[in-house]
Design an enzyme around this catalytic site. Structure first.
Site, short mmCIF file in Angstrom:
data_model
loop_
_atom_site.label_atom_id
_atom_site.label_comp_id
_atom_site.label_asym_id
_atom_site.label_seq_id
_atom_site.Cartn_x
_atom_site.Cartn_y
_atom_site.Cartn_z
N PHE A 54 0.86 -1.19 0.00
CA PHE A 54 0.00 0.00 0.00
C PHE A 54 0.89 1.23 0.00
CE2 PHE A 54 -3.67 2.51 1.95
CZ PHE A 54 -4.46 2.40 0.81
N THR A 76 4.27 -4.62 -4.07
CA THR A 76 5.38 -4.41 -3.11
C THR A 76 6.62 -4.03 -3.92
OG1 THR A 76 6.13 -6.70 -3.12
CG2 THR A 76 4.40 -6.14 -1.55
N LYS A 121 8.22 -5.84 -11.41
CA LYS A 121 8.99 -6.49 -12.49
C LYS A 121 9.62 -7.82 -12.07
CE LYS A 121 11.17 -2.55 -12.76
NZ LYS A 121 10.22 -1.56 -12.24
N GLU A 137 0.36 -5.55 -16.74
CA GLU A 137 0.51 -4.40 -17.65
C GLU A 137 1.48 -3.36 -17.10
OE1 GLU A 137 -0.98 -3.78 -20.92
OE2 GLU A 137 0.74 -2.48 -20.63
N VAL A 165 5.90 -2.74 -17.57
CA VAL A 165 6.64 -2.04 -18.62
C VAL A 165 5.82 -0.80 -19.01
CG1 VAL A 165 7.75 -2.22 -20.89
CG2 VAL A 165 7.43 -4.28 -19.52
N GLU A 171 17.25 7.47 -8.06
CA GLU A 171 17.46 7.01 -6.69
C GLU A 171 18.81 7.52 -6.18
OE1 GLU A 171 15.41 4.79 -5.05
OE2 GLU A 171 14.02 4.53 -6.72
N LYS A 225 12.84 -5.10 -18.16
CA LYS A 225 11.70 -4.87 -19.05
C LYS A 225 11.90 -5.56 -20.39
CE LYS A 225 10.64 -0.65 -16.59
NZ LYS A 225 11.00 0.77 -16.44
N GLY A 264 4.62 6.80 -12.14
CA GLY A 264 3.66 7.74 -11.53
C GLY A 264 2.64 6.99 -10.69
#
Ligand SMILES: NC(=O)c1ccc[n+]([C@@H]2O[C@H](COP(=O)([O-])OP(=O)(O)OC[C@H]3O[C@@H](n4cnc5c(N)ncnc54)[C@H](OP(=O)(O)O)[C@@H]3O)[C@@H](O)[C@H]2O)c1
Length: 339
Positions: free
Chosen positions: A8, A95, A124, A148, A151, A208, A223, A320
């Site tokens: 979450f 997560t 991923k 979905e 990637v 990062e 990806k 996003g």
């Protein structure tokens, strides 16, 4: 449809917001009523109620760093225990990504599929490392496993290949799969050095503190592996493909490429060669007239080469809160919506 949200954070909350905003649209257009019965999160806490949770209350509780632990319907146990004991139709796995082990997400996905829940994930790890096995498990249990958001976030590139380009042979997929490196290359074209541009990207929250996964190409490699396995039906692991990042690109090389009518992009590519699936991640000089060359900043894009339509390019966000939450909503509508 009873939904279990595992993770979450940014994406889980973005999806919860969409469930609230789009409640009427989902009912009117797809005859789909969403009831979130459980939320499992490591530090924020976990909730479960078979009658459904109050999502607005949950979102309010975690805003500004708060916890779910203050709310009713507490679940005492970790995410795996919640998946094993909950009664739900679909589990959303959001997560954090561990691209080396795929954990803890892979255990969550397997437990949900084994229980007969559909699964959608934006993570991923399980998809890049274990897709064929997870698809097989889903088939065996008569449920769906969709991903979905792994990637290009909610920009529907996997659905485009699977649903919209039905009947086409796709012979090559090539694209800008990492927004951070595309932002850095776009800024370096203005004459700024790599180090100062990376620092700016970190300040803006695009990169990062440890930027290796982006700048060394590992995120794009995950990806590429997902594309190879999902679209070309192969059974590859990330280590099967060569991978080079952007750390050796200089503003001088970018300026020289520009003089030749080219632009550097970090390109993730999958293609067929003698009926074998090949893949790579590397900086490439793209002709300025190619649609990918015009994609600047943190935006992502992919060009499909097909036998029916030639090239098709999709350009859109690659990250996003709402954008990635939306990717899970697409999957949920495909699984449970009726038109
Ligand atoms: N954000 C994006 O734009 C984007 C785009 C595409 C894909 N994704 C992928 O989507 C996934 C979620 O991203 P995000 O941005 O939402 O990350 P995030 O904000 O870090 O949220 C991840 C959440 O997972 C929770 N979590 C970690 N381990 C857990 C466990 N064992 N059991 C239960 N909960 C656990 C964390 O809990 P605590 O914080 O409480 O420890 C955190 O709330 C990641 O795999 C990411 O790679 C994200």
């Amino acid at each position: 449809m009873r939904v279990l949200l595992i993770g979450f954070g940014t994406v889980g909350q973005g999806l919860a917001e969409l469930f609230i905003q789009k409640e009427k649209l989902l009912k009117d257009r797809y005859n789909l009523e969403i009831k979130v019965v459980g939320i499992g999160d490591m530090l924020k806490g976990s909730l479960y109620s078979k009658d459904g949770l109050d999502l607005e209350q949950a979102l309010k509780a975690v805003s500004s760093g708060g916890k779910l632990k203050v709310l009713p319907n507490q679940f005492d146990g970790d995410a795996l225990a919640l998946i094993k004991s909950a009664e739900a139709d679909i589990m959303v796995e959001a997560t954090y990504t561990d691209i080396k082990t795929g954990q803890p997400a892979t255990s969550h996905v397997k437990a949900a599929l084994e229980k007969g829940m559909h699964v959608t994930t934006t993570n991923k790890g399980p998809v890049a490392l274990f897709l064929p096995e997870l698809i097989e498990l889903a088939k065996d249990r008569g449920v769906r496993f969709l991903y979905e958001g792994t990637v290009m976030s909610g920009s529907p590139m996997l659905n485009l290949a699977r649903e919209t380009l039905a009947g086409s042979n796709i012979t090559e997929v090539k694209g800008i799969l990492n927004g951070t490196t595309n932002y850095i290359l776009s800024e370096m074209e203005k004459g700024n050095g790599y180090d100062e541009t990376l620092k700016k990207a970190q300040e803006l929250g695009y990169a990062e503190a440890v930027p290796d996964a982006d700048v060394l190409g590992w995120d794009a490699l995950a990806k590429v592996t997902i594309i190879a396995n999902a679209i070309f039906g192969s059974n590859n692991k990330p280590d099967d493909f060569p991978c080079k990042g952007i750390t050796e690109i200089t503003p001088k090389a970018i300026a020289e490429a520009k003089e030749r009518g080219k632009r550097f992009k970090l390109i993730g590519k999958v293609w067929l060669e003698d009926d074998k699936v090949k893949g790579s991640v590397a900086p490439e000089e793209i002709d300025i007239s190619h649609p990918l060359a015009g994609v600047m900043g943190a935006t992502n894009a992919i060009t499909y080469t097909t036998d029916t339509l030639g090239d098709i390019t999709i350009v859109g966000p690659g990250a996003g809160r709402v954008e990635t939450g939306y990717s899970a909503l697409i999957d949920i509508i495909h699984i449970g919506g009726k038109r």
